[in-house]
Design a protein around this motif. Sequence first.
Motif, PDB file in Angstrom:
ATOM      1  N   ALA A  10     -20.573   1.290   2.585  1.00 46.20           N
ATOM      2  CA  ALA A  10     -19.620   1.983   3.445  1.00 46.20           C
ATOM      3  C   ALA A  10     -18.568   2.710   2.614  1.00 46.20           C
ATOM      4  CB  ALA A  10     -18.948   0.990   4.405  1.00 46.20           C
ATOM      5  N   GLN A  11     -18.107   2.087   1.532  1.00 44.83           N
ATOM      6  CA  GLN A  11     -17.068   2.718   0.712  1.00 44.83           C
ATOM      7  C   GLN A  11     -17.619   3.911  -0.064  1.00 44.83           C
ATOM      8  OE1 GLN A  11     -14.115   1.602   1.590  1.00 44.83           O
ATOM      9  NE2 GLN A  11     -15.311   0.075   2.727  1.00 44.83           N
ATOM     10  N   ARG A  54     -13.344  10.460  15.004  1.00 48.00           N
ATOM     11  CA  ARG A  54     -13.688   9.403  14.062  1.00 48.00           C
ATOM     12  C   ARG A  54     -14.858   8.599  14.620  1.00 48.00           C
ATOM     13  NH1 ARG A  54      -9.118   7.002  10.269  1.00 48.00           N
ATOM     14  NH2 ARG A  54      -8.275   8.984   9.523  1.00 48.00           N
ATOM     15  N   ARG A  55     -15.609   7.940  13.729  1.00 48.28           N
ATOM     16  CA  ARG A  55     -16.814   7.214  14.123  1.00 48.28           C
ATOM     17  C   ARG A  55     -16.713   5.746  13.729  1.00 48.28           C
ATOM     18  NH1 ARG A  55     -18.254  11.929  12.123  1.00 48.28           N
ATOM     19  NH2 ARG A  55     -18.641  11.125  10.020  1.00 48.28           N
ATOM     20  N   ALA A  56     -17.269   4.897  14.582  1.00 46.80           N
ATOM     21  CA  ALA A  56     -17.409   3.471  14.288  1.00 46.80           C
ATOM     22  C   ALA A  56     -18.878   3.106  14.414  1.00 46.80           C
ATOM     23  CB  ALA A  56     -16.572   2.631  15.241  1.00 46.80           C
ATOM     24  N   PRO A  77     -19.119   6.571   8.636  1.00 44.04           N
ATOM     25  CA  PRO A  77     -18.185   6.088   9.654  1.00 44.04           C
ATOM     26  C   PRO A  77     -16.817   5.748   9.058  1.00 44.04           C
ATOM     27  CG  PRO A  77     -19.703   4.343   9.056  1.00 44.04           C
ATOM     28  CD  PRO A  77     -20.175   5.580   8.350  1.00 44.04           C
ATOM     29  N   HIS A  78     -15.824   5.684   9.937  1.00 45.36           N
ATOM     30  CA  HIS A  78     -14.476   5.288   9.545  1.00 45.36           C
ATOM     31  C   HIS A  78     -14.259   3.784   9.755  1.00 45.36           C
ATOM     32  CE1 HIS A  78     -14.392   9.579  10.529  1.00 45.36           C
ATOM     33  NE2 HIS A  78     -13.404   9.690   9.652  1.00 45.36           N
ATOM     34  N   LEU A  79     -15.077   3.189  10.614  1.00 43.97           N
ATOM     35  CA  LEU A  79     -15.044   1.751  10.893  1.00 43.97           C
ATOM     36  C   LEU A  79     -16.468   1.233  10.945  1.00 43.97           C
ATOM     37  CD1 LEU A  79     -12.439   1.568  13.805  1.00 43.97           C
ATOM     38  CD2 LEU A  79     -12.389   0.025  11.855  1.00 43.97           C
ATOM     39  N   CYS A  99     -13.511   3.448   4.202  1.00 45.10           N
ATOM     40  CA  CYS A  99     -13.962   2.966   5.512  1.00 45.10           C
ATOM     41  C   CYS A  99     -13.500   1.528   5.709  1.00 45.10           C
ATOM     42  CB  CYS A  99     -15.493   3.056   5.578  1.00 45.10           C
ATOM     43  SG  CYS A  99     -16.256   2.232   6.982  1.00 45.10           S
ATOM     44  N   MET A 100     -12.994   1.205   6.897  1.00 50.38           N
ATOM     45  CA  MET A 100     -12.624  -0.169   7.217  1.00 50.38           C
ATOM     46  C   MET A 100     -13.856  -0.925   7.685  1.00 50.38           C
ATOM     47  SD  MET A 100      -9.507  -0.088   6.392  1.00 50.38           S
ATOM     48  CE  MET A 100      -9.190  -1.809   6.805  1.00 50.38           C
TER      49      MET A 100
END
Length: 373
Positions: free
Chosen positions: A188-189, A112-114, A160-162, A194-195
């Motif tokens: 992001a969404q 996962r990516r931030a 990204p996931h975050l 994505c958070m």
Amino acid sequence: MTRIDDLPVRSELRGQTPYGAPALEAPISLNVNENPYPLPEPLVRAMAERVREVAGGLNRYPDRDARELRAGLAGYVTRATGHPVGARQVWAANGSNEVLQQLFQAFGGPDRRALGFEPSYTMHALIARNSGTTWVPCMRDERFDIDLRAARDILAEQRPHLVLITSPNNPTGAAIPAEAVLELYDAAQRARPCMVVVDEAYGEFSDRPSLVPLVEGRPHLVVTRTMSKAFGAAGLRVGYLVADPGVVDAVQLVRLPYHLSTVTQALAMVALEHSDTLLGYVERLRYERRRIVVELREIGYDVDESDASFVQFGPFDDTRRAWQALLDHGVLIRDNGVPRRLRASVGTPAENDAFLRAARAVRHEARPAGTSR
């Protein structure tokens, strides 16, 4: 003595050093963004009494879910922002760093990516590393603002996931407008569910309103805050988040049991009961921040706009030499690795006077003979 690299540690930890500012003694220390005002004596006495009250029950585990504290924090945030927040929307932990760590544990991890906008709070990248999350930096522009067009492009590319947004940003100081946060959230969404985490550790010092109201109707948006800065309770170690109740449920999957002690919860409640007194120091620090910015500019420095309890300034041909020169004048500030810039926390008026004298002296010493400002 065995070195870390002689042990079977994870490969990404080899050659690394622990996070933290240099632990040096100096007459004036303005390097870690502490609130310089000690807790008032009536509050100290109230805290001592509250500890006495709970000490008899320390043979029992604390409230695992910190229900009273979360309700107290929800009430404070509601009053401070004018936006209703319920206890189920709040989660508390040992400083906002642990809150962030729990978010990475719940929503990040291997494969996962931030993504974050640098320069910013360096712990974001370190927590990503520690949780096995790939860190993707998106560099800010020359004035340390977020380039929204570049951000949209990298969000679409990296998915990204975050996403981490710091407002006010540390170490550069400026807050981000709500409209920009919404644009980043929507971008992001579009890439994936994505958070988006807004780190608002210095929010009480900003002239802009809190971004907490943006959480309403956005289940993937989280705002993290702390009692370390505006409340002057860095030693208490209490941070919290405001989000959809589903996010609170998610971080409880990864939190350690009984992670907030009975004493911590009790003392945090006392601080919340005296929030008006403690937050009275915020306006003093905001006034001093404005004074520092004006005087540094009069001396000849370039000072970045700040909504926080610190200022970033420069430029310096050699930041390490400038940092040492200020230390030689008895003032310890922070070199965060931002090219040609240093950061100074806002202290008491006397501490700020000493810092400004040192900054003036260093500026004078660096100026070639025969030149004027």
